[in-house]
Enzyme design. Structure first.
Site, PDB file in Angstrom:
ATOM      1  N   SER A  21       0.832  -1.213   0.000  1.00 19.29           N
ATOM      2  CA  SER A  21       0.000   0.000   0.000  1.00 19.29           C
ATOM      3  C   SER A  21       0.870   1.269   0.000  1.00 19.29           C
ATOM      4  CB  SER A  21      -0.979   0.001   1.175  1.00 19.29           C
ATOM      5  OG  SER A  21      -0.300   0.134   2.390  1.00 19.29           O
ATOM      6  N   MET A  90      10.850  -6.813   4.196  1.00 14.86           N
ATOM      7  CA  MET A  90      11.081  -7.493   5.464  1.00 14.86           C
ATOM      8  C   MET A  90      12.399  -8.283   5.508  1.00 14.86           C
ATOM      9  SD  MET A  90       8.929  -6.182   7.105  1.00 14.86           S
ATOM     10  CE  MET A  90       7.404  -6.078   7.958  1.00 14.86           C
ATOM     11  N   ASN A 107      13.770   4.135   5.058  1.00 14.20           N
ATOM     12  CA  ASN A 107      12.824   3.091   5.489  1.00 14.20           C
ATOM     13  C   ASN A 107      11.697   3.724   6.297  1.00 14.20           C
ATOM     14  OD1 ASN A 107      11.839   0.431   6.004  1.00 14.20           O
ATOM     15  ND2 ASN A 107      12.788   0.470   8.024  1.00 14.20           N
ATOM     16  N   HIS A 109       8.898   2.722   9.358  1.00 13.24           N
ATOM     17  CA  HIS A 109       8.634   1.696  10.371  1.00 13.24           C
ATOM     18  C   HIS A 109       7.401   2.113  11.180  1.00 13.24           C
ATOM     19  CE1 HIS A 109       9.593  -1.644  12.980  1.00 13.24           C
ATOM     20  NE2 HIS A 109       9.301  -0.846  13.999  1.00 13.24           N
TER      21      HIS A 109
HETATM   22  C1  GAR Z   1       4.144  -0.750   6.780  1.00 18.07           C
HETATM   23  O1  GAR Z   1       3.321  -0.548   7.906  1.00 18.07           O
HETATM   24  C2  GAR Z   1       5.589  -0.484   7.129  1.00 18.07           C
HETATM   25  O2  GAR Z   1       5.755   0.533   8.079  1.00 18.07           O
HETATM   26  C3  GAR Z   1       6.012  -1.812   7.690  1.00 18.07           C
HETATM   27  O3  GAR Z   1       5.412  -2.750   6.843  1.00 18.07           O
HETATM   28  C4  GAR Z   1       4.168  -2.231   6.403  1.00 18.07           C
HETATM   29  C5  GAR Z   1       4.064  -2.443   4.909  1.00 18.07           C
HETATM   30  O4  GAR Z   1       2.784  -2.153   4.444  1.00 18.07           O
HETATM   31  N1  GAR Z   1       7.435  -1.938   7.722  1.00 18.07           N
HETATM   32  C6  GAR Z   1       8.104  -2.568   8.686  1.00 18.07           C
HETATM   33  O5  GAR Z   1       7.573  -3.139   9.620  1.00 18.07           O
HETATM   34  C7  GAR Z   1       9.614  -2.520   8.537  1.00 18.07           C
HETATM   35  N2  GAR Z   1      10.271  -2.966   9.726  1.00 18.07           N
HETATM   36  P1  GAR Z   1       2.506  -2.029   2.909  1.00 18.07           P
HETATM   37  O6  GAR Z   1       3.128  -3.271   2.258  1.00 18.07           O
HETATM   38  O7  GAR Z   1       1.011  -2.026   2.765  1.00 18.07           O
HETATM   39  O8  GAR Z   1       3.155  -0.767   2.420  1.00 18.07           O
END
Ligand code: GAR
Length: 200
Positions: A21, A90, A107, A109
């Site tokens: 997203s 990830m 990044n 988070h």
């Molecule tokens: C997001 O909330 C991002 O902050 C998190 O993964 C999600 C991805 O959502 N990232 C982490 O946790 C990194 N350590 P998305 O695929 O819908 O953009």
């Protein structure tokens, strides 16, 4: 690719592993001129929904095959983006890539770092029972979610919220802020002193 001003726009590469997203929001913001850059490619490390979004949006994508670190290094060397954007990627980037792309990887988070680094941060914060949480956007260094902090936005957790509500609130502030912060990183001056990031 050129912007309305005729100036060459910086090219970015987005790395994702999941829903995508944030990736989609970044592409939309680049098309709306909120993010003055163009997305050269989406790179994923596994089959994931982000790829479906890339197909719909007409953005080239690549899935990393093993050995993923070597392939990622090679791919970035070929694409030569101006900036690398992690959006739910990830995996921990190896030190040689971080070194080669020093201060060019950002990044996002879903917690107020240094609290709740690593995986499932939203669930961690929810289960811990904190009253305030938020998002952190940081420059990537060799640690896990440890790089200099560029931006944070906090929200108070209402006790009526379930985990899903909290997740959607976090994603809302991510989508609102990540493209704007990437735009600033690309077009404004900044420096890092020690572990402190500052706009000049
Ligand atoms: C997001 O909330 C991002 O902050 C998190 O993964 C999600 C991805 O959502 N990232 C982490 O946790 C990194 N350590 P998305 O695929 O819908 O953009």
């Amino acid at each position: 690719m050129h912007g309305v001003s005729g100036r060459k726009l910086p090219g970015i590469v987005v790395l994702a592993s999941g829903n995508g997203s944030n990736f989609q929001r970044i592409v939309e913001a680049s098309r709306q001129g909120i993010l003055r850059a163009y997305v050269k490619m989406l790179i994923v490390d596994k089959d994931c929904y982000a790829v479906e979004r890339a197909k719909r949006l007409g953005i080239p994508f690549k899935k990393l095959e093993k050995p993923w670190r070597e392939n990622l290094k090679k791919l970035l060397g070929e694409i030569k983006p101006d900036f690398v954007v992690l959006a739910g990627f990830m995996r921990i980037l190896p030190p040689d890539i971080v070194k080669e792309w020093a201060n060019k990887i950002v990044n996002i988070h879903p917690s107020l770092l240094p609290s709740f680094p690593g995986k499932d941060a939203i669930k961690q914060t929810y289960e811990y029972g904190v009253k305030v949480t938020g998002i952190t956007i940081h420059i990537v260094d060799e640690g896990v979610d440890t790089g200099p902090i560029v931006f944070q936005r906090a929200i108070e957790i209402d006790q009526s919220w379930d985990l899903e509500t909290l997740e959607s609130k976090i994603h809302e502030i991510e989508h609102e802020n990540y493209p704007k912060v990437i735009d600033r990183l690309l077009h404004e001056k900044w420096r890092i002193e020690g572990r402190k990031f500052e706009w000049i």
